[in-house]
Design an enzyme around this catalytic site. Sequence first.
Site, mmCIF file in Angstrom:
data_model
loop_
_atom_site.group_PDB
_atom_site.id
_atom_site.type_symbol
_atom_site.label_atom_id
_atom_site.label_comp_id
_atom_site.label_asym_id
_atom_site.label_seq_id
_atom_site.Cartn_x
_atom_site.Cartn_y
_atom_site.Cartn_z
ATOM 1 C CG HIS A 73 36.115 -32.315 -29.774
ATOM 2 N ND1 HIS A 73 34.829 -31.790 -29.649
ATOM 3 C CD2 HIS A 73 36.838 -31.673 -30.846
ATOM 4 C CE1 HIS A 73 34.921 -30.710 -30.472
ATOM 5 N NE2 HIS A 73 35.973 -30.744 -31.235
HETATM 6 C C1 T46 Z 1 35.966 -28.156 -32.827
HETATM 7 C C2 T46 Z 1 35.346 -26.890 -31.995
HETATM 8 C C3 T46 Z 1 36.126 -25.812 -31.918
HETATM 9 C C4 T46 Z 1 28.309 -31.178 -38.151
HETATM 10 O O1 T46 Z 1 27.382 -32.060 -38.490
HETATM 11 N N1 T46 Z 1 29.015 -30.659 -39.075
HETATM 12 C C5 T46 Z 1 30.066 -29.752 -38.633
HETATM 13 O O2 T46 Z 1 30.890 -29.292 -39.624
HETATM 14 C C6 T46 Z 1 30.325 -29.232 -37.150
HETATM 15 C C7 T46 Z 1 31.148 -28.439 -36.891
HETATM 16 C C8 T46 Z 1 29.250 -30.013 -36.278
HETATM 17 N N2 T46 Z 1 28.414 -31.036 -36.737
HETATM 18 C C9 T46 Z 1 27.484 -31.536 -35.915
HETATM 19 C C10 T46 Z 1 28.218 -32.830 -35.109
HETATM 20 C C11 T46 Z 1 27.600 -32.684 -33.607
HETATM 21 O O3 T46 Z 1 26.382 -33.537 -33.911
HETATM 22 O O4 T46 Z 1 26.984 -30.805 -34.965
HETATM 23 C C12 T46 Z 1 27.232 -31.172 -33.467
HETATM 24 C C13 T46 Z 1 27.815 -30.405 -32.650
HETATM 25 O O5 T46 Z 1 29.140 -30.515 -32.955
HETATM 26 P P1 T46 Z 1 30.314 -30.476 -31.861
HETATM 27 O O6 T46 Z 1 29.559 -30.977 -30.505
HETATM 28 O O7 T46 Z 1 31.472 -30.996 -32.570
HETATM 29 O O8 T46 Z 1 30.397 -28.915 -31.624
HETATM 30 P P2 T46 Z 1 31.435 -28.144 -30.731
HETATM 31 O O9 T46 Z 1 31.110 -26.730 -30.796
HETATM 32 O O10 T46 Z 1 31.742 -28.740 -29.497
HETATM 33 O O11 T46 Z 1 32.915 -28.222 -31.599
HETATM 34 C C14 T46 Z 1 32.980 -27.676 -32.603
HETATM 35 C C15 T46 Z 1 33.553 -28.467 -33.917
HETATM 36 O O12 T46 Z 1 32.545 -29.509 -34.080
HETATM 37 C C16 T46 Z 1 35.110 -29.050 -33.493
HETATM 38 O O13 T46 Z 1 35.648 -29.541 -34.605
HETATM 39 O O14 T46 Z 1 37.096 -28.338 -33.078
HETATM 40 O O15 T46 Z 1 34.006 -26.729 -32.642
#
Ligand code: T46
Length: 160
Positions: A73
């Site tokens: 993303h």
């Molecule tokens: C990024 C990369 C480097 C939350 O509720 N709060 C939070 O602060 C975060 C980070 C995530 N979430 C929830 C949202 C999703 O339902 O946790 C779930 C997994 O998040 P995401 O798919 O975005 O995770 P990554 O590891 O793919 O991405 C993360 C960060 O979300 C993103 O901002 O830039 O690490």
Amino acid sequence: MTTERPLPLRLTQELTDKELFVQNSGIVNFQFVPDRPDGNLTIAETGKHIPFPIERAYWINSLKAREAVRGKHAHKELEQVIVCVNGSFRLHLDDGTTQQDIVMDTPKIGIRLGAMLWHEMTNFSPDCVILVLASAPYNEADYIRSYDEFINTLTEEIKA
Ligand code: T46
């Protein structure tokens, strides 16, 4: 015809933003205090190392699956610094024009993930621990999770 992919960038203390040519990114050299034989200390301060006031920190571990993929993303406005505090992983960056892969394998150096930078994380070692420092609280509306939408948004920004 095969398209050649550049070799992934290796993080070293000598590395500068010149070698990290993808836009909206940057090298962050933390303060490192070797305290042998009692371990190492690495320090990140807002203003000195982190180019924004830190509003949120999150960390990722338990990356046991070889095929795990995270990220995929871009953010519309969020600024972040990502660091591999233990183990290693590969960070793929894409500013819509240029792509670059970085081997993240040191806690001494972070990478700035600016706004409108597509990023993916793969090739995690089983002991990998990732720390991310962010400029704002979590906001799903700030995410662009479709690559087509990312490219379209960049195209619209250029036209405006
Ligand atoms: C990024 C990369 C480097 C939350 O509720 N709060 C939070 O602060 C975060 C980070 C995530 N979430 C929830 C949202 C999703 O339902 O946790 C779930 C997994 O998040 P995401 O798919 O975005 O995770 P990554 O590891 O793919 O991405 C993360 C960060 O979300 C993103 O901002 O830039 O690490």
